[in-house]
Enzyme design. Structure first.
Site, PDB file in Angstrom:
ATOM      1  N   LEU A  46       0.874  -1.171   0.000  1.00  0.00           N
ATOM      2  CA  LEU A  46       0.000   0.000   0.000  1.00  0.00           C
ATOM      3  C   LEU A  46       0.909   1.217   0.000  1.00  0.00           C
ATOM      4  O   LEU A  46       2.021   1.162   0.545  1.00  0.00           O
ATOM      5  CB  LEU A  46      -0.876   0.030   1.258  1.00  0.00           C
ATOM      6  CG  LEU A  46      -1.996  -1.002   1.381  1.00  0.00           C
ATOM      7  CD1 LEU A  46      -2.767  -0.790   2.679  1.00  0.00           C
ATOM      8  CD2 LEU A  46      -2.944  -0.940   0.193  1.00  0.00           C
ATOM      9  N   ASP A  47       0.432   2.315  -0.549  1.00  0.00           N
ATOM     10  CA  ASP A  47       1.207   3.555  -0.513  1.00  0.00           C
ATOM     11  C   ASP A  47       1.403   4.001   0.937  1.00  0.00           C
ATOM     12  O   ASP A  47       0.605   3.653   1.815  1.00  0.00           O
ATOM     13  CB  ASP A  47       0.465   4.665  -1.267  1.00  0.00           C
ATOM     14  CG  ASP A  47       0.275   4.332  -2.738  1.00  0.00           C
ATOM     15  OD1 ASP A  47       1.066   3.529  -3.261  1.00  0.00           O
ATOM     16  OD2 ASP A  47      -0.669   4.880  -3.336  1.00  0.00           O
ATOM     17  N   ILE A  48       2.391   4.836   1.145  1.00  0.00           N
ATOM     18  CA  ILE A  48       2.692   5.285   2.514  1.00  0.00           C
ATOM     19  C   ILE A  48       1.485   5.985   3.158  1.00  0.00           C
ATOM     20  O   ILE A  48       1.250   5.855   4.361  1.00  0.00           O
ATOM     21  CB  ILE A  48       3.963   6.174   2.528  1.00  0.00           C
ATOM     22  CG1 ILE A  48       4.381   6.494   3.959  1.00  0.00           C
ATOM     23  CG2 ILE A  48       3.783   7.438   1.714  1.00  0.00           C
ATOM     24  CD1 ILE A  48       5.775   7.078   4.083  1.00  0.00           C
ATOM     25  N   HIS A  61      -0.280   2.223  -7.954  1.00  0.00           N
ATOM     26  CA  HIS A  61      -1.132   3.373  -7.563  1.00  0.00           C
ATOM     27  C   HIS A  61      -2.490   3.326  -8.274  1.00  0.00           C
ATOM     28  O   HIS A  61      -3.016   4.352  -8.696  1.00  0.00           O
ATOM     29  CB  HIS A  61      -0.461   4.704  -7.931  1.00  0.00           C
ATOM     30  CG  HIS A  61       0.794   4.997  -7.169  1.00  0.00           C
ATOM     31  ND1 HIS A  61       0.987   4.641  -5.861  1.00  0.00           N
ATOM     32  CD2 HIS A  61       1.921   5.657  -7.532  1.00  0.00           C
ATOM     33  CE1 HIS A  61       2.181   5.046  -5.464  1.00  0.00           C
ATOM     34  NE2 HIS A  61       2.780   5.653  -6.453  1.00  0.00           N
ATOM     35  N   LYS A  64      -5.669   5.562  -7.137  1.00  0.00           N
ATOM     36  CA  LYS A  64      -5.427   7.000  -7.323  1.00  0.00           C
ATOM     37  C   LYS A  64      -5.406   7.359  -8.814  1.00  0.00           C
ATOM     38  O   LYS A  64      -5.947   8.387  -9.227  1.00  0.00           O
ATOM     39  CB  LYS A  64      -4.107   7.408  -6.655  1.00  0.00           C
ATOM     40  CG  LYS A  64      -4.169   7.304  -5.134  1.00  0.00           C
ATOM     41  CD  LYS A  64      -2.828   7.581  -4.503  1.00  0.00           C
ATOM     42  CE  LYS A  64      -2.902   7.374  -3.005  1.00  0.00           C
ATOM     43  NZ  LYS A  64      -1.589   7.319  -2.360  1.00  0.00           N
TER      44      LYS A  64
END
Ligand code: URA
Length: 230
Positions: A100-102, A183, A186
């Site tokens: 997962l993204d930060i 991503h 998004k």
């Protein structure tokens, strides 16, 4: 598996300590003292340390409620990692299943079972992933239809697989993906002319983030949860 790795994992000691144990004849395999660290231990062998049988620890499986600001990797010079949130012995043997993204929160699975995690992340398996997205702008009227039809993401030639959108409020939606691109959530909302300002993963396949876990908390997966993703 090599003998030094086997003893290290089964006894919870460093490889250097294992080499010292091997040198002084403390390790036997099927009743014979072995000093060679690189011996391949055949499956089903009886390995003993100072006369006591050793067994490899079974595979471990956890779910974590990832907070924002933590990275999904095993080491990072700058940020806390998801592994650092686990108070488990020999946690360096564990790895997160996918990323997962930060700034994304929610469900992260961790394991030391490489075949299990590969089965979840493999693009051929198309495991459903469910996210709740908070958006900067109200959703366009045709957002659900465009996501269901598949979108062309910037810099890509293949449209996304159909994704389901459940609109929760003008700026909040649950989105279910059947693939995992970089991503992806998004970029999909960006392709719709919107922007994700918060993203939270609720589920992977049949495994749903336990609502009793606060951000940063984790628990072992139940056997049925492990089996559901096998
Ligand atoms: N899609 C994203 O854009 N970010 C994530 O962290 C996960 C899915």
């Amino acid at each position: 598996m090599r003998l030094d790795r086997y003893v290290s994992q089964a006894a919870g000691v460093s490889r250097a300590a294992v080499r010292a144990l091997l040198r002084r004849g403390a390790v036997s395999v099927d009743g014979r003292v072995v000093k060679a660290a690189d011996l391949q231990v055949p499956a089903g062998s009886r390995v003993e340390l100072e006369g006591q049988p050793l067994a490899l620890p079974g595979p471990r499986y956890f779910m974590l409620h990832k907070p924002a600001g933590v990275v999904c990797s095993t080491s990072d010079g700058e940020h806390a990692t998801v592994l650092s949130l686990l108070a488990e012995p020999r946690r360096e043997l564990l790895h997160p299943v996918g990323r997962l993204d930060i700034d994304t929160t929610g469900l992260v699975l961790l394991t030391d079972d490489g075949a299990w995690s590969h089965g979840i992340t493999s693009p051929r398996r198309h495991r459903d992933k469910v996210y709740r997205a908070t958006l900067a702008e109200p959703l366009a009227a045709d957002a659900a239809a465009r996501l269901a039809a598949g979108l062309l993401l910037k810099g890509e030639e293949k449209p996304t697989l159909p994704a389901q959108l459940d609109i929760l409020s003008p700026t909040e939606a649950r989105i279910t993906l059947h693939e995992g691109r970089y991503h992806q959530v998004k970029r999909m909302f960006a392709a719709l002319g919107n922007r994700v300002i918060a993203l939270h993963r609720e589920a992977i396949g049949a495994v749903v983030l336990d609502p009793s876990l606060a951000p940063g908390q984790y628990r072992a997966l139940r056997a049925d949860e492990v089996a559901a993703l096998r």
